[in-house]
Design an enzyme around this catalytic site. Structure first.
Site, short mmCIF file in Angstrom:
data_model
loop_
_atom_site.label_atom_id
_atom_site.label_comp_id
_atom_site.label_asym_id
_atom_site.label_seq_id
_atom_site.Cartn_x
_atom_site.Cartn_y
_atom_site.Cartn_z
N LYS A 51 7.40 10.37 1.50
CA LYS A 51 6.39 10.06 0.47
C LYS A 51 5.10 9.73 0.95
O LYS A 51 4.79 9.31 2.02
CB LYS A 51 7.08 8.99 -0.41
CG LYS A 51 5.92 8.51 -1.51
CD LYS A 51 6.48 7.48 -2.24
CE LYS A 51 5.30 6.59 -3.30
NZ LYS A 51 5.80 5.54 -3.78
N GLU B 26 0.36 -4.23 -11.02
CA GLU B 26 1.41 -4.59 -9.77
C GLU B 26 1.04 -5.81 -9.18
O GLU B 26 -0.09 -5.87 -8.58
CB GLU B 26 1.36 -3.47 -8.88
CG GLU B 26 2.54 -3.39 -7.87
CD GLU B 26 2.63 -2.03 -7.51
OE1 GLU B 26 3.75 -1.89 -6.62
OE2 GLU B 26 2.09 -1.01 -8.03
#
Length: 438
Positions: free
Chosen positions: A193, A238
């Site tokens: 990723k 976040e």
């Protein structure tokens, strides 16, 4: 306030006001009514002297600058922390409230990359107004003595005028090409990723009042931490890490789908997100990277097996809350440094993903995707990831806003462009939209 150079860690530049003596911090309770709307009490001052860390009406705002340090390079975290520890070790503290965020605090933001010219800043506000639950307070800080508690009154920020958006480093089609290149590298290498970011340039006809941006972000995105420090402003969903009396918490977000505004349809989309192999794979990488970074500092941890779907105004994310009990004397800033960069903003494996970002992304992220937050004299604090944000440029009439997407083998370039467009919406609306009618 005149700032004079002062000694600091090697490679760092620190400033403190004229005067001698230790840092003095005084926290006193105030009526809850005075902190009912924290963002409304911020006075009109330059953006680099305004601070915010507010979620659902709680947290704090601040202004002024008693002292600060700027650090750069691979040691930017350790140098900033050394400066703060040296400053507070002789501090005189009078704290009548004693909840997280009272007493002396420093607010900071750190560049994503070690070699970024943006560097890092840790600053001590002169005034902090905070609220947690039914408690509200004011902290004043100074060198040698703390200033008097100011009169608090609601202010009226100005809406930006003549707002214009333009492509940043890459246009949408160019960025889609970069995504295709990333997918090709993932399918032909050990890379699992990589997170790619893009930016937009903003220009206005008058100086941007970040108090306006903060108010608009807070009213639309109450599940986020609405932050401002050193001209960086945004609303991050976040939480990189919170440390509070030995308890460690981190919220991991990875895997995103855009909302439609139709509640029934959005529930179906949330269910599809929770079943998406692409998004679950991306999320698993991010959770693993956070757990692996925290585990050496904790003697017990709780890592849920499955994520939940976090509903925000414009998008939904797969989310996992990782918790632990601190097993050493590590501070919140050191924990943030150990977590950065997580798979949520870099990729997996970290070294290979970061190399791909450097090679193909085509821009300096500055402090986008770096840690942003605060810490107290004991090392407790909260650090988020600087997402859904923008950086004000020195003339106050321009800024750069940012968005990023996690790319895996199954990523579709056009879909990733659409996802990044959705992630621009918070800052675009904050710059252009009027207050919500309630």
């Amino acid at each position: 306030m005149t700032l004079l150079p002062a000694s600091g860690p090697a490679g760092a530049r620190s400033d403190r006001p004229a005067g001698t003596g230790p840092l003095v911090a005084r926290t006193v309770p105030i009526p809850l009514s005075l902190a009912h709307d924290l963002l409304a009490v911020i006075p009109a001052l330059p953006a680099d002297q305004l601070y915010s860390w507010v979620r659902r009406g709680e947290g704090f705002v601040g202004w002024g600058r008693v002292a600060s340090v700027v650090t750069r390079g691979a040691d930017r975290f350790t140098e900033a922390e050394a400066w703060w520890q040296a400053l507070v070790q002789s501090a005189q503290v009078h704290d009548e409230v004693k909840v997280p965020g009272t007493g002396p605090i420093a607010v900071g933001s750190f560049s994503y990359a070690a070699d970024s010219t943006a560097g890092a800043t840790l600053a001590v506000p002169q005034v902090v107004v905070g609220r947690r639950g039914e408690q509200a307070w004011v902290t004043t800080m100074g060198v040698g003595s703390a200033p008097e508690v100011p009169q608090l009154a609601a202010s009226r920020p100005e809406q930006p005028i003549g707002v214009r958006f333009a492509d940043g480093g890459l246009s949408s089609p160019e960025w889609a090409t970069v995504v295709r290149e990333a997918v090709a590298r993932i399918t032909s290498s050990v890379l699992d990723k990589v997170v790619l970011a893009r930016d937009l340039e903003v220009a206005t006809d008058a100086p941007i009042d970040i108090r306006w941006l903060l108010a608009r972000l807070a009213e639309r995105y109450e599940n986020t931490w609405v932050f401002a420090t050193d001209g960086l402003v945004g609303a991050t969903p976040e939480l990189l890490v919170r440390l509070d009396k030995g308890l460690v918490h981190s919220r991991v977000l990875a895997g995103t789908i855009r909302r439609t505004g139709d509640d029934e349809h959005d529930l179906a989309l949330a269910a599809s997100l929770a079943r998406s192999s692409k998004d679950l794979e991306e999320h698993e990488y991010a959770v693993r990277s956070v757990a692996d970074a925290l585990r050496p500092h904790c003697f017990s941890m709780n890592v849920p097996e499955s994520p939940f779907v976090l509903h925000l105004t414009n998008v939904m994310h797969l989310a996992t809350d990782v918790a632990g009990v601190l097993g050493d004397r590590t501070t919140s800033l050191t924990l943030a440094a150990s977590l950065h960069p997580s798979a949520a903003v870099c990729g997996t494996p970290t070294v290979q993903a970061d190399a791909v970002i450097t090679d193909i992304e085509g821009m300096d992220r500055g402090r986008y995707a770096g840690p942003v937050g605060w810490m107290d004299a004991a090392g407790d604090g909260e650090w988020g990831i600087a997402l859904r944000c923008g950086a004000l440029l020195p003339d106050d009439r321009r800024m750069r806003i940012y968005a990023g997407c996690g790319i895996v083998a199954g990523s579709d370039p056009e879909a990733e462009v659409a996802e990044s467009d959705a992630k621009f919406i918070p800052m675009r609306d904050a710059l252009t939209a009027p207050p919500l009618q309630r």
